[in-house]
Design an enzyme around this catalytic site. Structure first.
Site, PDB file in Angstrom:
ATOM      1  N   ILE A   1      37.386 -69.249  12.362  1.00 50.69           N
ATOM      2  CA  ILE A   1      38.238 -70.434  12.210  1.00 50.69           C
ATOM      3  C   ILE A   1      39.502 -70.266  13.057  1.00 50.69           C
ATOM      4  O   ILE A   1      39.974 -71.219  13.692  1.00 50.69           O
ATOM      5  CB  ILE A   1      38.617 -70.675  10.732  1.00 50.69           C
ATOM      6  CG1 ILE A   1      37.356 -70.845   9.863  1.00 50.69           C
ATOM      7  CG2 ILE A   1      39.511 -71.915  10.603  1.00 50.69           C
ATOM      8  CD1 ILE A   1      37.633 -71.056   8.382  1.00 50.69           C
TER       9      ILE A   1
ATOM     10  N   ASP B   1      45.341 -59.863  15.771  1.00 53.41           N
ATOM     11  CA  ASP B   1      44.034 -59.616  15.152  1.00 53.41           C
ATOM     12  C   ASP B   1      43.707 -58.136  15.370  1.00 53.41           C
ATOM     13  O   ASP B   1      43.969 -57.603  16.449  1.00 53.41           O
ATOM     14  CB  ASP B   1      42.968 -60.512  15.816  1.00 53.41           C
ATOM     15  CG  ASP B   1      41.735 -60.695  14.950  1.00 53.41           C
ATOM     16  OD1 ASP B   1      41.423 -61.841  14.595  1.00 53.41           O
ATOM     17  OD2 ASP B   1      41.076 -59.680  14.627  1.00 53.41           O
TER      18      ASP B   1
ATOM     19  N   LEU C   1      40.673 -57.063  15.260  1.00 55.54           N
ATOM     20  CA  LEU C   1      39.279 -57.108  15.724  1.00 55.54           C
ATOM     21  C   LEU C   1      38.318 -56.467  14.727  1.00 55.54           C
ATOM     22  O   LEU C   1      37.305 -55.887  15.126  1.00 55.54           O
ATOM     23  CB  LEU C   1      39.136 -56.515  17.132  1.00 55.54           C
ATOM     24  CG  LEU C   1      39.999 -57.194  18.206  1.00 55.54           C
ATOM     25  CD1 LEU C   1      39.705 -56.629  19.595  1.00 55.54           C
ATOM     26  CD2 LEU C   1      39.797 -58.712  18.220  1.00 55.54           C
TER      27      LEU C   1
ATOM     28  N   ASP D   1      47.100 -54.375  13.298  1.00 51.70           N
ATOM     29  CA  ASP D   1      46.736 -54.520  11.884  1.00 51.70           C
ATOM     30  C   ASP D   1      47.916 -55.197  11.183  1.00 51.70           C
ATOM     31  O   ASP D   1      48.992 -54.602  11.072  1.00 51.70           O
ATOM     32  CB  ASP D   1      46.452 -53.138  11.287  1.00 51.70           C
ATOM     33  CG  ASP D   1      45.912 -53.255   9.873  1.00 51.70           C
ATOM     34  OD1 ASP D   1      46.313 -54.200   9.150  1.00 51.70           O
ATOM     35  OD2 ASP D   1      45.079 -52.411   9.488  1.00 51.70           O
TER      36      ASP D   1
ATOM     37  N   TYR E   1      37.553 -59.887  -2.861  1.00 54.51           N
ATOM     38  CA  TYR E   1      38.075 -60.757  -1.789  1.00 54.51           C
ATOM     39  C   TYR E   1      38.731 -61.990  -2.406  1.00 54.51           C
ATOM     40  O   TYR E   1      39.873 -62.338  -2.092  1.00 54.51           O
ATOM     41  CB  TYR E   1      36.905 -61.145  -0.889  1.00 54.51           C
ATOM     42  CG  TYR E   1      37.138 -62.290   0.075  1.00 54.51           C
ATOM     43  CD1 TYR E   1      37.591 -62.043   1.366  1.00 54.51           C
ATOM     44  CD2 TYR E   1      36.857 -63.604  -0.292  1.00 54.51           C
ATOM     45  CE1 TYR E   1      37.783 -63.093   2.266  1.00 54.51           C
ATOM     46  CE2 TYR E   1      37.040 -64.652   0.601  1.00 54.51           C
ATOM     47  CZ  TYR E   1      37.506 -64.387   1.876  1.00 54.51           C
ATOM     48  OH  TYR E   1      37.686 -65.429   2.748  1.00 54.51           O
TER      49      TYR E   1
ATOM     50  N   ASN F   1      33.485 -74.017   2.457  1.00 53.66           N
ATOM     51  CA  ASN F   1      32.687 -73.276   3.452  1.00 53.66           C
ATOM     52  C   ASN F   1      32.693 -73.928   4.830  1.00 53.66           C
ATOM     53  O   ASN F   1      32.499 -75.134   4.939  1.00 53.66           O
ATOM     54  CB  ASN F   1      31.240 -73.144   2.989  1.00 53.66           C
ATOM     55  CG  ASN F   1      31.122 -72.083   1.940  1.00 53.66           C
ATOM     56  OD1 ASN F   1      31.679 -72.224   0.858  1.00 53.66           O
ATOM     57  ND2 ASN F   1      30.430 -71.009   2.251  1.00 53.66           N
TER      58      ASN F   1
ATOM     59  N   VAL G   1      25.522 -67.874   5.697  1.00 52.83           N
ATOM     60  CA  VAL G   1      24.149 -68.394   5.634  1.00 52.83           C
ATOM     61  C   VAL G   1      23.743 -69.131   6.912  1.00 52.83           C
ATOM     62  O   VAL G   1      22.589 -68.998   7.361  1.00 52.83           O
ATOM     63  CB  VAL G   1      23.943 -69.274   4.367  1.00 52.83           C
ATOM     64  CG1 VAL G   1      24.890 -70.463   4.335  1.00 52.83           C
ATOM     65  CG2 VAL G   1      22.506 -69.765   4.263  1.00 52.83           C
TER      66      VAL G   1
ATOM     67  N   ARG H   1      27.308 -75.669  -2.007  1.00 50.94           N
ATOM     68  CA  ARG H   1      28.558 -75.455  -1.265  1.00 50.94           C
ATOM     69  C   ARG H   1      28.982 -76.783  -0.639  1.00 50.94           C
ATOM     70  O   ARG H   1      28.173 -77.687  -0.468  1.00 50.94           O
ATOM     71  CB  ARG H   1      28.359 -74.434  -0.127  1.00 50.94           C
ATOM     72  CG  ARG H   1      28.025 -73.026  -0.572  1.00 50.94           C
ATOM     73  CD  ARG H   1      29.188 -72.337  -1.250  1.00 50.94           C
ATOM     74  NE  ARG H   1      28.878 -70.950  -1.566  1.00 50.94           N
ATOM     75  CZ  ARG H   1      28.207 -70.554  -2.646  1.00 50.94           C
ATOM     76  NH1 ARG H   1      27.769 -71.449  -3.528  1.00 50.94           N
ATOM     77  NH2 ARG H   1      27.986 -69.280  -2.864  1.00 50.94           N
TER      78      ARG H   1
HETATM   79  N1  LIG Z   1      34.720 -69.228   6.925  1.00 44.66           N
HETATM   80  C1  LIG Z   1      34.829 -69.889   5.793  1.00 44.66           C
HETATM   81  O1  LIG Z   1      33.877 -70.540   5.366  1.00 44.66           O
HETATM   82  C2  LIG Z   1      36.119 -69.881   5.014  1.00 44.66           C
HETATM   83  C3  LIG Z   1      36.175 -70.598   3.810  1.00 44.66           C
HETATM   84  C4  LIG Z   1      37.363 -70.591   3.077  1.00 44.66           C
HETATM   85  C5  LIG Z   1      38.476 -69.907   3.547  1.00 44.66           C
HETATM   86  N2  LIG Z   1      38.388 -69.219   4.705  1.00 44.66           N
HETATM   87  C6  LIG Z   1      39.587 -68.499   5.154  1.00 44.66           C
HETATM   88  O2  LIG Z   1      39.871 -68.829   6.498  1.00 44.66           O
HETATM   89  C7  LIG Z   1      40.413 -67.685   7.176  1.00 44.66           C
HETATM   90  C8  LIG Z   1      39.593 -67.375   8.407  1.00 44.66           C
HETATM   91  O3  LIG Z   1      38.252 -67.077   8.011  1.00 44.66           O
HETATM   92  P1  LIG Z   1      37.100 -66.832   9.068  1.00 44.66           P
HETATM   93  O4  LIG Z   1      35.853 -67.346   8.482  1.00 44.66           O
HETATM   94  O5  LIG Z   1      37.527 -67.286  10.388  1.00 44.66           O
HETATM   95  O6  LIG Z   1      36.998 -65.254   9.030  1.00 44.66           O
HETATM   96  P2  LIG Z   1      36.875 -64.227  10.242  1.00 44.66           P
HETATM   97  O7  LIG Z   1      36.452 -62.933   9.640  1.00 44.66           O
HETATM   98  O8  LIG Z   1      36.057 -64.787  11.352  1.00 44.66           O
HETATM   99  O9  LIG Z   1      38.392 -64.150  10.724  1.00 44.66           O
HETATM  100  C9  LIG Z   1      39.338 -63.317  10.140  1.00 44.66           C
HETATM  101  C10 LIG Z   1      39.998 -62.528  11.242  1.00 44.66           C
HETATM  102  O10 LIG Z   1      40.979 -61.656  10.664  1.00 44.66           O
HETATM  103  C11 LIG Z   1      40.921 -60.417  11.386  1.00 44.66           C
HETATM  104  N3  LIG Z   1      41.493 -59.374  10.552  1.00 44.66           N
HETATM  105  C12 LIG Z   1      40.949 -58.752   9.471  1.00 44.66           C
HETATM  106  N4  LIG Z   1      41.801 -57.873   8.961  1.00 44.66           N
HETATM  107  C13 LIG Z   1      42.923 -57.929   9.713  1.00 44.66           C
HETATM  108  C14 LIG Z   1      44.148 -57.225   9.696  1.00 44.66           C
HETATM  109  N5  LIG Z   1      44.402 -56.303   8.762  1.00 44.66           N
HETATM  110  N6  LIG Z   1      45.069 -57.506  10.642  1.00 44.66           N
HETATM  111  C15 LIG Z   1      44.825 -58.446  11.603  1.00 44.66           C
HETATM  112  N7  LIG Z   1      43.673 -59.132  11.670  1.00 44.66           N
HETATM  113  C16 LIG Z   1      42.734 -58.880  10.729  1.00 44.66           C
HETATM  114  C17 LIG Z   1      39.460 -60.240  11.708  1.00 44.66           C
HETATM  115  O11 LIG Z   1      39.221 -59.362  12.796  1.00 44.66           O
HETATM  116  C18 LIG Z   1      39.012 -61.663  12.030  1.00 44.66           C
HETATM  117  O12 LIG Z   1      39.142 -61.951  13.408  1.00 44.66           O
HETATM  118  C19 LIG Z   1      40.413 -66.557   6.155  1.00 44.66           C
HETATM  119  O13 LIG Z   1      41.678 -66.428   5.593  1.00 44.66           O
HETATM  120  C20 LIG Z   1      39.390 -67.004   5.130  1.00 44.66           C
HETATM  121  O14 LIG Z   1      39.652 -66.483   3.854  1.00 44.66           O
HETATM  122  C21 LIG Z   1      37.240 -69.180   5.451  1.00 44.66           C
END
Ligand SMILES: NC(=O)c1ccc[n+]([C@@H]2O[C@H](COP(=O)([O-])OP(=O)(O)OC[C@H]3O[C@@H](n4cnc5c(N)ncnc54)[C@H](O)[C@@H]3O)[C@@H](O)[C@H]2O)c1
Length: 320
Positions: free
Chosen positions: A18, A38, A40, A64, A153, A182, A196, A220
């Site tokens: 996202i 990030d 990574l 981090d 989480y 989602n 999924v 969902r």
């Molecule tokens: N994907 C979904 O369906 C969904 C649904 C509800 C909420 N969210 C929220 O949206 C946000 C983005 O989700 P996403 O699906 O893109 O997840 P993602 O895992 O693709 O992105 C999260 C990013 O955070 C980075 N990261 C992890 N730990 C870190 C740290 N300590 N320091 C710096 N970077 C760090 C990861 O490398 C990753 O690039 C999150 O907060 C998630 O909870 C996502």
């Protein structure tokens, strides 16, 4: 209204799924600078290639974000004004290292709250998650639905939301908390901890049967990721929302077995679909009440599930 133009904007987790689409959406707002932090863990720098093509000033820092002093030094160095906080370790990490999954979700939000409280930044848009609600007690689920997380989480997401509330009450600061449901679309992680949609598409691309965990009746509310990114950027402009929690979903409830069936149809897969035991901690029912979103932005037109899945299928096919 808050404008991004001429401002320095930071996106934590911006190389993720996202986050990278959010960066794409921010580019269109002509900020003075975009800074991505990030580590990574799941993110990939190549997710930022599109944005870099039209916004070469984009700065990427492999950092981090739980390292508060380093994060805040970077905020000061780049004179960051607005932060979108998306960094997280995927839900599946709750089963490998639950304490770490919880910790990341709470601690990064905590450092950013401190940055807001001390005036280092002027605005914070925090990404919570529908997972914080747990299985729906009622549908559609509005923002006052109780927080009953099923995983570490989700508990971290709920805890961060409570901490934001406490900071707002104690210090008079204001944060916009978004609770996306989602998401699916291009660039979603397809490796360990995959969701999924990429899991099913990649199994089909490898010539393997799709797998439904549990009965498939679990539901969902799916939103195409580009819609989520654009809506988040729009909502962030609304000053009056800072201090509130807003669901970010489609209001469409889809059973996982119907989703898999749609993917089979789009990919012209006609073979067997396997079943597997239910996943621990899986929420059974989710559907967003998007009244607040609609009150603020009006009738937003979202991609249909079929349109979004078709584009996503083409993307995974091209990247296979
Ligand atoms: N994907 C979904 O369906 C969904 C649904 C509800 C909420 N969210 C929220 O949206 C946000 C983005 O989700 P996403 O699906 O893109 O997840 P993602 O895992 O693709 O992105 C999260 C990013 O955070 C980075 N990261 C992890 N730990 C870190 C740290 N300590 N320091 C710096 N970077 C760090 C990861 O490398 C990753 O690039 C999150 O907060 C998630 O909870 C996502």
């Amino acid at each position: 209204m808050i404008q991004y133009s001429g401002k320095q904007v930071l996106v934590t987790g911006g190389a993720g799924f996202i986050g990278s689409h959010l960066v794409d959406a921010l580019v269109g707002e002509q900020p003075a600078g975009i800074c991505v932090v990030d580590n990574l863990f799941l993110g990939r720098e190549e997710n930022l290639e599109d944005a870099r093509g039209s916004f070469p000033e984009l700065a990427f820092h492999r950092l981090d974000a739980t390292d508060g002093p380093a994060l805040r030094a970077l905020i000061r160095r780049h004179r960051i004004e607005i932060v979108f906080n998306l960094a997280t370790k995927a839900l599946g990490h709750s089963f490998a290292d639950p304490l770490d999954a919880f910790h990341v979700n709470v601690v990064i939000a905590g450092h950013l709250l401190e940055a807001l409280r001390s005036g280092e930044i002027a605005g914070l848009v925090h990404f919570s998650s529908s997972e914080a609600y747990g299985t729906a007690l009622r549908t559609p689920m509005d923002e006052s639905h109780p927080l009953r997380p099923n995983t570490a989480y989700a508990a971290g997401k709920a805890a961060a939301d409570l901490m934001i509330r406490a900071y707002q009450e104690s210090f008079g600061i204001r944060v916009l908390t978004l609770r996306p449901f989602n998401n699916f679309g291009p660039r979603q992680n397809e490796g360990v901890y995959a969701g999924v949609v990429p899991l099913t598409m990649n199994r089909i691309l490898r010539g393997e049967p799709p797998v439904i965990s549990g009965s498939g009746a679990q539901t969902r509310d799916f939103t195409f990721v580009r819609d989520t990114a654009l809506l988040a950027v729009e909502l962030g402009k609304h000053d009056e929302l800072h201090g509130a929690v807003v669901n970010l979903g489609s209001g469409r409830e889809v059973a996982i077995r119907d989703l898999v069936e749609k993917i089979c149809r789009i990919s012209r897969y006609t073979g067997e679909v396997r079943t597997a035991p239910p996943r621990p901690g899986d929420v059974l029912r989710h559907c967003a009440d998007v009244s607040v979103l609609r009150q603020v932005l009006g009738e937003v037109s979202l991609s249909s599930l079929e349109q979004g899945l078709a584009e996503t299928w083409e993307w995974y096919r091209a990247h296979h």
